[in-house]
Write an enzyme that holds these catalytic residues in place. Structure first.
Site, PDB file in Angstrom:
ATOM      1  N   CYS A   1       2.798  -0.682  -4.346  1.00  0.00           N
ATOM      2  CA  CYS A   1       2.323   0.703  -4.173  1.00  0.00           C
ATOM      3  C   CYS A   1       1.677   1.239  -5.458  1.00  0.00           C
ATOM      4  CB  CYS A   1       3.456   1.621  -3.711  1.00  0.00           C
ATOM      5  SG  CYS A   1       4.861   1.665  -4.828  1.00  0.00           S
TER       6      CYS A   1
ATOM      7  N   HIS B   1       8.549   5.027  -5.758  1.00  0.00           N
ATOM      8  CA  HIS B   1       7.380   4.792  -4.909  1.00  0.00           C
ATOM      9  C   HIS B   1       6.195   5.611  -5.403  1.00  0.00           C
ATOM     10  CE1 HIS B   1       5.074   3.836  -1.386  1.00  0.00           C
ATOM     11  NE2 HIS B   1       5.015   5.098  -0.992  1.00  0.00           N
TER      12      HIS B   1
END
Length: 328
Positions: free
Chosen positions: A37, A288
């Protein structure tokens, strides 16, 4: 302006096109291939950087590239064309993943990395690609590549001796500006801290060449030459403990950089926000990453790995941002 003029211009500044040359719907999302990510969100922010996308979509680079082996500019050209021309809702960022260790030898597939560090290494790799075969270039000429013409500017550090008032200036190129946010609640406050004069005294005194003694001096950093694209990193991760500063730091859609310049311009020096990268979690190598980008259709989208969804500017402006991208 105190800096030596370049002996060669590698990319003419007038060829930089700041507005999108093609208006289209947003491109594909990027599949997460296992803790990628950080890479996906950085790539999306670069893909929606209008002057870079215009250049890469023209395929001007690959038509004249003679580099054998790894070329980051060829990699980015292939990636951006694939993303923006794909009919699929999401693609694999395999063009970039395949050269991950060439971008930075410490990057490992499957390991979460710091998005700001990956951005820095990617832009540096693009810069190296544009300099390949030009080993004898002076520093000023190296700052005339397409990469520097888009992302690069310069900072001036001015030291003023408080005894004899002598001034000493040094200059340094930048591709992004990291800002301390410990004492700031907004981007403007962080920029004010960045240009705030610092006193050099005592053991940290200044060896003045004019009055030939260790003197008290004032040191001030300012933006000397502004960049076409301003990338700001809000330093959310403590360098020693690795702990995250999670507080809200407000940032505007339109930023006037004029007051942070060495010489205030006569009119506002306006920048417009076009991408915001966010980190969720506690440490830069955990958690994230995702981002918000303004596409060529003028609308904002949330890019979260394979997912691409329309959103509004109000949502964009209330994020706990890590990286902010502004264009002139």
């Amino acid at each position: 302006e105190g800096m030596a003029p370049p002996q060669r211009i590698l990319f003419p500044p007038e060829k930089i096109c700041m507005a999108w040359q093609q208006r289209q719907r947003p491109g594909a999302g990027l599949h997460n291939l296992g803790n990628t990510c950080f890479l996906n969100s950085v790539l999306q922010c670069l893909t929606y950087t209008p002057p870079l996308a215009n250049y890469l979509l023209s395929r001007e680079h690959s038509q004249s590239c003679h580099q054998e082996g790894f070329c980051m500019m060829c990699v980015m050209e292939a990636h951006v064309n694939k993303v923006l021309h794909s009919s699929a809702s999401a693609i694999q960022p395999s063009t970039v993943i395949n050269v991950l260790t060439r971008i930075g030898e410490h990057f490992q597939l499957g390991m979460q990395e710091d998005a700001h560090e990956f951005l820095r290494y990617t832009v540096d790799a693009m810069q190296r690609a544009r300099l390949s075969g030009s080993s004898d270039l002076d520093i000023s000429s190296q700052a005339t590549t397409i990469v520097h013409q888009i992302f690069g500017g310069s900072l001036r550090s001015r030291v003023t001796c408080l005894s004899c008032k002598a001034i000493s200036d040094t200059y340094e190129a930048f591709l992004d500006i990291p800002l301390d946010i410990k004492a700031a609640s907004s981007l403007n406050e962080a920029l004010e801290d960045f240009v705030k004069p610092e006193q050099l005294d005592g053991e940290n005194g200044y060896k003045c060449s004019k009055c030939e003694q260790l003197a008290t001096a004032s040191k001030r950093l300012t933006i000397h030459r502004s960049s076409n694209v301003l990338t700001v990193c809000l330093k959310r991760f403590d360098a020693f403990s690795g702990r995250k500063i999670s507080k809200v730091v407000q940032y505007p859609e339109y930023l006037d950089l004029g007051t942070y310049m060495s010489q205030a311009p006569g009119e506002p020096l306006l920048y417009s926000l076009y991408a915001v990268l966010v980190h969720e979690g506690y440490g830069c190598q955990r958690g994230h990453y995702y981002c918000f980008v303004k596409a060529s259709d003028g609308r904002w989208y949330k890019m979260n790995d394979a997912s691409v969804g329309l959103c509004d500017i109000k949502t964009v402006l209330c994020q706990r941002a890590y990286l902010l991208f502004y264009a002139r």
